[in-house]
Design an enzyme around this catalytic site. Sequence first.
Site, PDB file in Angstrom:
ATOM      1  N   GLY B  36       0.787  -1.224   0.000  1.00  0.00           N
ATOM      2  CA  GLY B  36       0.000   0.000   0.000  1.00  0.00           C
ATOM      3  C   GLY B  36       0.818   1.271   0.000  1.00  0.00           C
ATOM      4  O   GLY B  36       0.278   2.356  -0.201  1.00  0.00           O
ATOM      5  N   CYS B 245     -27.948  -9.996 -16.341  1.00  0.00           N
ATOM      6  CA  CYS B 245     -27.340  -9.627 -17.616  1.00  0.00           C
ATOM      7  C   CYS B 245     -28.257 -10.075 -18.762  1.00  0.00           C
ATOM      8  O   CYS B 245     -28.700 -11.226 -18.803  1.00  0.00           O
ATOM      9  CB  CYS B 245     -25.964 -10.279 -17.750  1.00  0.00           C
ATOM     10  SG  CYS B 245     -25.240 -10.091 -19.395  1.00  0.00           S
ATOM     11  N   CYS B 248     -26.189 -12.996 -20.856  1.00  0.00           N
ATOM     12  CA  CYS B 248     -25.829 -14.300 -20.296  1.00  0.00           C
ATOM     13  C   CYS B 248     -26.676 -14.674 -19.084  1.00  0.00           C
ATOM     14  O   CYS B 248     -26.606 -15.797 -18.603  1.00  0.00           O
ATOM     15  CB  CYS B 248     -24.346 -14.331 -19.930  1.00  0.00           C
ATOM     16  SG  CYS B 248     -23.956 -13.342 -18.478  1.00  0.00           S
ATOM     17  N   CYS B 270     -23.177  -7.569 -18.775  1.00  0.00           N
ATOM     18  CA  CYS B 270     -21.927  -7.683 -18.018  1.00  0.00           C
ATOM     19  C   CYS B 270     -20.897  -6.723 -18.571  1.00  0.00           C
ATOM     20  O   CYS B 270     -20.754  -6.588 -19.787  1.00  0.00           O
ATOM     21  CB  CYS B 270     -21.344  -9.088 -18.159  1.00  0.00           C
ATOM     22  SG  CYS B 270     -22.315 -10.358 -17.381  1.00  0.00           S
ATOM     23  N   CYS B 276     -18.868 -12.851 -19.622  1.00  0.00           N
ATOM     24  CA  CYS B 276     -20.195 -12.925 -20.236  1.00  0.00           C
ATOM     25  C   CYS B 276     -20.212 -14.006 -21.318  1.00  0.00           C
ATOM     26  O   CYS B 276     -21.130 -14.816 -21.398  1.00  0.00           O
ATOM     27  CB  CYS B 276     -20.556 -11.571 -20.833  1.00  0.00           C
ATOM     28  SG  CYS B 276     -22.283 -11.377 -21.240  1.00  0.00           S
TER      29      CYS B 276
END
Lengths: 257, 284
Positions: B36, B245, B248, B270, B276
Site C-alpha cells: 500500500g 445480464c 448471459c 456484463c 459474459c
Amino acid sequence: MSQPVLSVSGLAKDYGNGQGCFDIDFELYEGEVLCIVGESGSGKSTLLSTLAGRLSADAGSVRFRDRAGSSHELTTLAEAERRRLARSEWGFVTQHARDGLRMNVSAGANVSERLMALGQRHYGQLRETAAQWLEKVEISRERLDDRPTAFSGGMQQRLQIARNLVTQPRLVFMDEPTGGLDVSVQARFLDLLRRLVHDTGIAVIMVTHDLGVTRLLAQRTLVMQQGRVVEAGLTDQILDDPQHPYSQLLVSSILQA
Amino acid sequence: MTETCHSQWQYNFAFLDENTKRMLRRALLKAVAIPGYQVPFGSREMPLPYGWGTGGIQLTASIIGQDDVLKVIDQGADDTTNAVNIRRFFARVTSVATTSSTAAASLIQSRHRIPETPLRPGQIMVFQVPEPEALRTLEASEVETRKLHAHQEYGLMHVKLYEDIARFGHIATSYDYPVMVNQRYLSSPSPIPKFDNPKLHMSPALLLFGAGREKRLYAIPPHTRVESLAFEDHPFTVQRWEQACALCGSHDSYLDEIITDDAGARMFVCSDTDYCQQQQESKA
C-alpha cells in the site's frame, strides 16, 4: 490546579536578524487566559507558533503537562508525538477562519474531523456531537450541512472554536481571533469564549493587539516589544498601572478612545 | 512488412531499455515489501499520452517475460480502443502471446475492473492509476499527505465519507473507494467500482498499481488484508442490480447500462466481456 499546564523558561526563536522572540518565561494554569499584547512585529505570533511547535525553538524549554499528568518537553518532542498532542490536547484558532476551517466540506464535517482523527467511527454519534457543539457556539443545528462559505465571518470564527473545542483540549492557542470581526460581533464572540473557558476549564494563550479583548478575557497579560517581554502580570494591574514606558504608551494610546 | 520494420529499428524487448526496467523492478520490490505504500519511480516518456495508461504500461513492460500470456481490459472489455491498442503494442514489442481469457492469462493489465473470474495464485494484475493519492481531493499538499501517511493520520478520509452521507444519505462514493491495506496504508484502488473492492482482500494474485503522470507505484501482495473504510452505522456495501445480464443471465456480475434506441430503451449487460461470453457458452 497546583501544577501548571504549560511552563516556559528562557524560550527563544531567533530569525537571525534581530527579529524573533527572546528570553520568554511564564507559566499557565488550567482555566486561565493569558493574553500576549504588543505592536505589529513585536514577536507575538512568533512566540505563539514556537509554543505550538509550528516553529522550532532555538533555546529554552517549554514543558506541557497532559491530561494524564505526564510532562512533555515540547522543544525536543518528536514530530509524531507533537502531532498527536496537537490533535488531542491542543487547539489552534487562527485569525482568518479560512485558514483554520475546511471551506469545501460542511460545518458538521468540520466539527467532526478531530473526532474522526481520534478514531470515532459512528456517523450518528458524530453528527449529534457536532450539532450540540454548533448550538454551544450559537449556531443553529439546521446549519449542520451548510458549508462554511455560506457563513458570516463571525459564524465562521465560532465554527472554528467549535471545531477546536470538540475534543475538549487542555490548551488552546488563539492568534488574534477577533481580528476580522466588527465590534458588536466581537463582543458576542468574547462573551461566548469567556463562558466556554469558564465551563470547560481550558487554558488559553491568546495573541491580540486589542487591549479591550485583554481586559475582558485575560487574567494575566504579557506585553511584548521587539521580541522581549517588557512587562508581565495581572491584566488589571498592567492596564491600570503600567510600569514600563512602552506599556504606558500602549495603554494611554488605546484606552483613551 | 513486420519483419522489415524490425530490421530497420529494433525496439528493446517490451519497449523500455533494460536500465529503466531494473529501476522499475527495484521500486516494485519495495512496493511489495510495504503493501500500500506509494513508491516514487522515474516515469518515462511513453508513446501515448498521460492518462491513457502510461503507468500500467511501464509496470507491465518491466515484468513481462517471453512466456507470459497477456490480457488487457478497459472497462472490463477486451475489445475497447485502449485495450486493443495496449494489447497490440505489447504483441509488437515483445511478441508474447495475448488472450482475452482471464483463466489463460498470466499477466492482466486493467483500467477499471478486476475480472469476474476469480484470479488464481501466480497471476499478476497491473492497474493503470490516474491519482494514486486517496487524500488528494481533501489535502492539496504532497508534503502534508506524505506526513499523514507517515503518521498514519487518516481521519481526513472519513471527512469525505461523512460528507457523502450528509449530502446523499449514504456513502455515494462508488468507484475509487478508499481502502486500508494491511492495516497500515490508506490506498486508492484506482478507479475500480467499489463492487470490485472485496476482490482485493486476500487476493491470491499479486496486484500492482502504476501512476505514470504522478510517478508513483504501489502493490497489494497476495493474501494481504484489504479493508474498505466505512462508519459503524453505515457499513461498506457494494452495488446490486435488480436485473440479470441481458446476454448471459448472470445475477452476480457487474452490469453496464446500455441505451439501445432514441426512445430510452435500455439493457443491462456484463461489463466483463470474457466472463459474459463464458456464461453464454456454458448455457448453449
